[in-house]
Design a protein around this motif. Structure first.
Motif, PDB file in Angstrom:
ATOM      1  N   PRO A   2      40.550  50.153  50.061  1.00  0.00           N
ATOM      2  CA  PRO A   2      40.734  48.822  49.464  1.00  0.00           C
ATOM      3  C   PRO A   2      41.352  48.937  48.074  1.00  0.00           C
ATOM      4  O   PRO A   2      41.092  49.877  47.327  1.00  0.00           O
ATOM      5  N   LEU A   3      42.182  47.969  47.777  1.00  0.00           N
ATOM      6  CA  LEU A   3      42.825  47.938  46.467  1.00  0.00           C
ATOM      7  C   LEU A   3      41.959  47.161  45.488  1.00  0.00           C
ATOM      8  O   LEU A   3      41.413  46.129  45.811  1.00  0.00           O
ATOM      9  N   GLY A   4      41.853  47.696  44.292  1.00  0.00           N
ATOM     10  CA  GLY A   4      41.123  47.013  43.229  1.00  0.00           C
ATOM     11  C   GLY A   4      42.031  46.047  42.499  1.00  0.00           C
ATOM     12  O   GLY A   4      43.128  45.732  42.951  1.00  0.00           O
ATOM     13  N   ARG A   5      41.556  45.540  41.385  1.00  0.00           N
ATOM     14  CA  ARG A   5      42.394  44.664  40.571  1.00  0.00           C
ATOM     15  C   ARG A   5      43.664  45.399  40.199  1.00  0.00           C
ATOM     16  O   ARG A   5      43.690  46.618  40.137  1.00  0.00           O
ATOM     17  N   LEU A   6      44.713  44.706  39.996  1.00  0.00           N
ATOM     18  CA  LEU A   6      46.020  45.241  39.641  1.00  0.00           C
ATOM     19  C   LEU A   6      46.657  46.016  40.775  1.00  0.00           C
ATOM     20  O   LEU A   6      47.663  46.672  40.590  1.00  0.00           O
ATOM     21  N   GLY A   7      46.082  45.963  41.983  1.00  0.00           N
ATOM     22  CA  GLY A   7      46.703  46.599  43.132  1.00  0.00           C
ATOM     23  C   GLY A   7      46.526  48.098  43.212  1.00  0.00           C
ATOM     24  O   GLY A   7      47.203  48.762  43.967  1.00  0.00           O
ATOM     25  N   TYR A   8      45.596  48.668  42.471  1.00  0.00           N
ATOM     26  CA  TYR A   8      45.368  50.100  42.501  1.00  0.00           C
ATOM     27  C   TYR A   8      44.165  50.393  43.369  1.00  0.00           C
ATOM     28  O   TYR A   8      43.181  49.672  43.327  1.00  0.00           O
ATOM     29  N   PRO A   9      44.238  51.476  44.159  1.00  0.00           N
ATOM     30  CA  PRO A   9      43.093  51.826  44.972  1.00  0.00           C
ATOM     31  C   PRO A   9      41.944  52.323  44.093  1.00  0.00           C
ATOM     32  O   PRO A   9      42.158  52.893  43.035  1.00  0.00           O
ATOM     33  N   GLY A  10      40.745  52.099  44.578  1.00  0.00           N
ATOM     34  CA  GLY A  10      39.574  52.612  43.876  1.00  0.00           C
ATOM     35  C   GLY A  10      39.210  51.800  42.654  1.00  0.00           C
ATOM     36  O   GLY A  10      39.405  50.595  42.613  1.00  0.00           O
ATOM     37  N   ILE A  69      56.548  54.875  39.573  1.00  0.00           N
ATOM     38  CA  ILE A  69      55.085  54.782  39.685  1.00  0.00           C
ATOM     39  C   ILE A  69      54.611  54.358  41.068  1.00  0.00           C
ATOM     40  O   ILE A  69      53.439  54.529  41.376  1.00  0.00           O
ATOM     41  N   THR A  70      55.489  53.799  41.884  1.00  0.00           N
ATOM     42  CA  THR A  70      55.050  53.413  43.225  1.00  0.00           C
ATOM     43  C   THR A  70      55.483  54.397  44.303  1.00  0.00           C
ATOM     44  O   THR A  70      54.862  54.463  45.356  1.00  0.00           O
ATOM     45  N   GLU A  71      56.535  55.181  44.043  1.00  0.00           N
ATOM     46  CA  GLU A  71      57.057  56.050  45.092  1.00  0.00           C
ATOM     47  C   GLU A  71      57.030  57.541  44.737  1.00  0.00           C
ATOM     48  O   GLU A  71      57.230  58.372  45.606  1.00  0.00           O
ATOM     49  N   LEU A  72      56.804  57.872  43.473  1.00  0.00           N
ATOM     50  CA  LEU A  72      56.860  59.277  43.069  1.00  0.00           C
ATOM     51  C   LEU A  72      55.543  59.782  42.507  1.00  0.00           C
ATOM     52  O   LEU A  72      55.005  60.762  42.988  1.00  0.00           O
ATOM     53  N   PRO A  77      45.637  53.994  36.038  1.00  0.00           N
ATOM     54  CA  PRO A  77      45.726  52.534  36.207  1.00  0.00           C
ATOM     55  C   PRO A  77      46.173  51.771  34.961  1.00  0.00           C
ATOM     56  O   PRO A  77      46.613  50.632  35.063  1.00  0.00           O
ATOM     57  N   LEU A  78      46.076  52.378  33.790  1.00  0.00           N
ATOM     58  CA  LEU A  78      46.487  51.659  32.575  1.00  0.00           C
ATOM     59  C   LEU A  78      47.965  51.868  32.227  1.00  0.00           C
ATOM     60  O   LEU A  78      48.476  51.207  31.326  1.00  0.00           O
ATOM     61  N   VAL A  79      48.639  52.759  32.932  1.00  0.00           N
ATOM     62  CA  VAL A  79      50.060  53.004  32.621  1.00  0.00           C
ATOM     63  C   VAL A  79      50.903  51.773  32.925  1.00  0.00           C
ATOM     64  O   VAL A  79      51.747  51.370  32.124  1.00  0.00           O
ATOM     65  N   ARG A  80      50.669  51.178  34.069  1.00  0.00           N
ATOM     66  CA  ARG A  80      51.472  50.007  34.456  1.00  0.00           C
ATOM     67  C   ARG A  80      51.276  48.829  33.487  1.00  0.00           C
ATOM     68  O   ARG A  80      52.277  48.268  33.032  1.00  0.00           O
ATOM     69  N   PRO A  81      50.033  48.436  33.165  1.00  0.00           N
ATOM     70  CA  PRO A  81      49.908  47.336  32.195  1.00  0.00           C
ATOM     71  C   PRO A  81      50.437  47.702  30.812  1.00  0.00           C
ATOM     72  O   PRO A  81      50.996  46.849  30.113  1.00  0.00           O
ATOM     73  N   PHE A  82      50.295  48.984  30.410  1.00  0.00           N
ATOM     74  CA  PHE A  82      50.802  49.381  29.097  1.00  0.00           C
ATOM     75  C   PHE A  82      52.321  49.304  29.052  1.00  0.00           C
ATOM     76  O   PHE A  82      52.898  48.623  28.204  1.00  0.00           O
ATOM     77  N   PHE A  83      52.962  49.999  29.985  1.00  0.00           N
ATOM     78  CA  PHE A  83      54.420  50.099  29.897  1.00  0.00           C
ATOM     79  C   PHE A  83      55.134  48.900  30.526  1.00  0.00           C
ATOM     80  O   PHE A  83      56.018  48.309  29.912  1.00  0.00           O
TER      81      PHE A  83
END
Length: 144
Positions: A2-10, A69-72, A77-83
């Motif tokens: 299951p995906l958590g908030r922000l679409g990240y697993p766990g 970040i999605t394919e490589l 989990p904080l990299v996407r909101p930061f950058f």
């Protein structure tokens, strides 16, 4: 999984941490945009090339970033909101774009304002699409 908030697993990052990294990234991105306006100032009444270039460049970077970040890489989990949200959200500017269009129209340059309105949209979409395509090509080339 299951995906958590922000679409990240766990586990998902906590909200205060997300707000903090978005704020830090936003400050960095807005500072970079401000720096670009100092290096390439737009004279009053001139076409706002700097804002157009900043927005197109930011769209290109988000294209590369999202593929990476999605394919490589699996990132924190904080990299996407930061950058993505912070740095690139602070770097690109919809508000300045809207004000530039309004000023061009108010100065009696409606055609230029409309051209800027359309050109920015086309440049932004072309930049993100090209960056995604090119990044995927480079990744495929590296794997062969």
């Amino acid at each position: 999984m299951p995906l958590g908030r922000l679409g990240y697993p766990g586990r998902s990052p906590r909200t205060p941490a997300v707000v903090a990294v978005v704020a830090l990234g936003g400050a960095a991105g807005a500072s970079a945009r401000y720096g670009s306006s100092l290096i390439w100032p737009t004279a009053p009444g001139a076409f706002p090339w700097t804002t157009l270039a900043v927005n197109a460049a930011g769209c290109a970077v988000i294209g590369v970033f999202m593929v990476v970040i999605t394919e490589l890489w699996r990132t924190h989990p904080l990299v996407r909101p930061f950058f993505g949200t912070g740095v690139l959200g602070g770097f690109t500017t919809f508000s300045t774009y809207a004000v530039d269009v309004q000023r061009l129209v108010a100065d009696g340059r409606a055609r230029t304002g409309l051209a800027y309105l359309g050109l920015t949209l086309i440049a932004a979409l072309a930049a993100v699409w090209s960056a995604v395509w090119l990044t995927r090509r480079v990744l495929a080339w590296r794997q062969t």
